[in-house]
Design an enzyme around this catalytic site. Structure first.
Site, PDB file in Angstrom:
ATOM      1  N   CYS A 244       7.181  -4.976 -22.980  1.00  0.00           N
ATOM      2  CA  CYS A 244       7.707  -5.535 -21.734  1.00  0.00           C
ATOM      3  C   CYS A 244       8.628  -6.721 -22.024  1.00  0.00           C
ATOM      4  O   CYS A 244       8.293  -7.586 -22.840  1.00  0.00           O
ATOM      5  CB  CYS A 244       6.562  -5.983 -20.835  1.00  0.00           C
ATOM      6  SG  CYS A 244       7.136  -6.650 -19.245  1.00  0.00           S
TER       7      CYS A 244
ATOM      8  N   CYS B 202       5.347 -13.200 -18.999  1.00  0.00           N
ATOM      9  CA  CYS B 202       4.128 -13.595 -18.292  1.00  0.00           C
ATOM     10  C   CYS B 202       3.083 -14.056 -19.306  1.00  0.00           C
ATOM     11  O   CYS B 202       2.669 -13.295 -20.185  1.00  0.00           O
ATOM     12  CB  CYS B 202       3.603 -12.413 -17.478  1.00  0.00           C
ATOM     13  SG  CYS B 202       4.796 -11.754 -16.282  1.00  0.00           S
TER      14      CYS B 202
ATOM     15  N   CYS C 105      -0.338 -12.150 -20.063  1.00  0.00           N
ATOM     16  CA  CYS C 105      -0.313 -10.705 -20.299  1.00  0.00           C
ATOM     17  C   CYS C 105      -0.179 -10.343 -21.770  1.00  0.00           C
ATOM     18  O   CYS C 105       0.734 -10.836 -22.462  1.00  0.00           O
ATOM     19  CB  CYS C 105       0.831 -10.082 -19.503  1.00  0.00           C
ATOM     20  SG  CYS C 105       0.876  -8.285 -19.629  1.00  0.00           S
TER      21      CYS C 105
ATOM     22  N   CYS D 207      -4.691   4.717  -9.482  1.00  0.00           N
ATOM     23  CA  CYS D 207      -3.680   3.677  -9.678  1.00  0.00           C
ATOM     24  C   CYS D 207      -2.906   3.927 -10.969  1.00  0.00           C
ATOM     25  O   CYS D 207      -3.483   3.891 -12.061  1.00  0.00           O
ATOM     26  CB  CYS D 207      -4.338   2.304  -9.734  1.00  0.00           C
ATOM     27  SG  CYS D 207      -5.412   1.937  -8.323  1.00  0.00           S
TER      28      CYS D 207
ATOM     29  N   CYS E 265      -1.690   4.811  -5.867  1.00  0.00           N
ATOM     30  CA  CYS E 265      -1.111   3.467  -5.869  1.00  0.00           C
ATOM     31  C   CYS E 265      -0.266   3.337  -7.136  1.00  0.00           C
ATOM     32  O   CYS E 265      -0.746   3.598  -8.240  1.00  0.00           O
ATOM     33  CB  CYS E 265      -2.204   2.401  -5.848  1.00  0.00           C
ATOM     34  SG  CYS E 265      -1.569   0.699  -5.879  1.00  0.00           S
TER      35      CYS E 265
ATOM     36  N   CYS F 200      -0.367  -3.536  -1.814  1.00  0.00           N
ATOM     37  CA  CYS F 200      -1.468  -4.042  -2.626  1.00  0.00           C
ATOM     38  C   CYS F 200      -0.942  -5.237  -3.400  1.00  0.00           C
ATOM     39  O   CYS F 200       0.003  -5.104  -4.186  1.00  0.00           O
ATOM     40  CB  CYS F 200      -1.968  -2.948  -3.572  1.00  0.00           C
ATOM     41  SG  CYS F 200      -3.231  -3.512  -4.742  1.00  0.00           S
TER      42      CYS F 200
ATOM     43  N   ARG G 136     -10.679  -6.515  -3.631  1.00  0.00           N
ATOM     44  CA  ARG G 136     -11.191  -5.829  -4.816  1.00  0.00           C
ATOM     45  C   ARG G 136     -11.457  -6.842  -5.942  1.00  0.00           C
ATOM     46  O   ARG G 136     -10.590  -7.636  -6.282  1.00  0.00           O
ATOM     47  CB  ARG G 136     -10.186  -4.777  -5.280  1.00  0.00           C
ATOM     48  CG  ARG G 136     -10.615  -3.965  -6.468  1.00  0.00           C
ATOM     49  CD  ARG G 136      -9.851  -2.656  -6.550  1.00  0.00           C
ATOM     50  NE  ARG G 136      -8.407  -2.814  -6.617  1.00  0.00           N
ATOM     51  CZ  ARG G 136      -7.590  -2.742  -5.546  1.00  0.00           C
ATOM     52  NH1 ARG G 136      -8.094  -2.516  -4.341  1.00  0.00           N
ATOM     53  NH2 ARG G 136      -6.296  -2.884  -5.682  1.00  0.00           N
TER      54      ARG G 136
END
Length: 344
Positions: free
Chosen positions: A70, A74, A77, A114, A146, A206, A276
């Site tokens: 990626c 972040c 992560c 998901c 999702c 979400c 959740r």
């Protein structure tokens, strides 16, 4: 608006049920309450949860369909460009493997499948493959889907709607004020723009956050208020797993009681939403995990993106022992014991 002077947790529940927003003072009181009143807080949060969701627990099954590589930074992560964490890295899984994962989700009676891919935003080639995979899952299994695909344009969210994506996940992660401390390659406004694009396409939203990244109580409160303002449908609450090789590997600010108070706050601020307990529940709630089901009504069953979750049979036992029922895909309650025979 409920104020915190002589705060009574049942009054706070009444406020939430009436659709009123907490004051910041009352929200701070939730997070800073002494441990001696934690059970009272949980009981009040459960009143709100039960009003909308009764004793049902909604299950979600997560597939990390593309891992690593990626370009974002972040700090939390393990898949980011600045992470040195030892994780498996792979391009988008073949459609057959995605269908195998969907079959497992269906077997476990997960209401939502998901699909998550790493990256800032999908290339046209990857996006087309995702659309094809969604159509294949929809053709073979009665599952809600999702998709978590990074930053998305209006044109992309419209195409997702056309192939039957039910929900798109895009977490705010933290408050607007604290966002620059966790990521510099995109902004908080970039994230809210994606959520607005999802809503404009008629797809349910979400969005949640990660607790325990060094943020203040006010940042946690601002996150909850932002999600309420956006009127998101489903709210995953993650608790930071300090993964070795990430900039946040040494942050260890959480304890189980604070995590439970955060869940109570989110229930009071977001009374009607699906809440959740997501990544980090096993690490930070530990033996108090069952208590998290009193404010929250949903969990992931199985593993997360790059970290393992609790064994499925342990999750089901936890739900059963706490007196809750599984929410079947049609929304009706289902006894946990009816699932045990399908778990290998």
């Amino acid at each position: 608006m409920l104020k915190s002077s002589a705060l009574n947790w049942n009054e706070l529940a009444n406020c939430a049920l009436a659709g009123e927003i907490l004051t910041r003072e009352a929200a701070r009181a939730v997070l800073n309450a002494p441990d001696s009143v934690l059970l009272e807080q949980l009981a009040a949060a459960y009143r709100v949860r039960y009003h909308y969701w009764e004793n049902r627990v909604r299950l979600h099954f997560l597939l990390n369909a593309q891992s690593g590589l990626c370009p974002e930074d972040c700090h939390y992560c393990s898949q980011s460009k600045i992470s040195t964490a030892e994780i498996e890295k792979y391009p988008l899984l073949a459609k057959e493997k995605i269908l195998d994962a969907a079959a497992q989700a269906k077997k476990l009676q997960a209401g939502t499948f998901c699909m998550v891919i790493s990256g800032r935003s999908p290339s046209e080639r990857v996006f087309t493959q995702v659309l094809d995979a969604v159509q294949a899952v929809k053709a073979n299994y009665d599952l809600k889907i999702c998709a978590c695909l990074g930053l998305l344009s209006q044109e992309q969210t419209q195409r997702l709607a056309e192939v039957g994506v039910d929900r798109v996940n895009h977490n705010l992660n933290t408050s607007d004020d604290y966002h620059s401390q966790i990521c510099t390659t995109h902004t908080f406004n970039d994230r809210t723009a994606t959520i607005e694009n999802v809503k404009a396409a008629g797809i349910t939203t979400c969005s949640g956050g990660i607790i325990g990244m060094g943020e203040s109580d006010d940042d946690v409160i601002d996150l909850a208020f932002s999600l309420r303002k956006l009127n998101v449908t489903s709210v995953p609450v993650n608790f930071l797993i300090p993964i070795p090789g990430t900039p946040f590997e040494k942050i260890k600010d959480l304890n189980p009681r604070y995590c439970l108070r955060v869940l109570c706050l989110f229930r009071f601020v977001l009374p009607t939403q699906e809440i959740r307990i997501a990544g980090g529940r096993e690490v930070h709630l530990r033996s108090l995990q069952p208590l998290g089901l009193y404010p929250a009504n949903s969990i992931f069953i199985g593993d997360y993106l790059t970290t393992p979750g609790q064994a499925t049979h342990s999750d089901l036992k936890m739900i059963r022992d706490a007196g809750f029922a599984i929410e079947s895909p049609d929304g009706s309650p289902m006894e946990v014991d009816s699932l045990t025979t399908v778990i290998s």
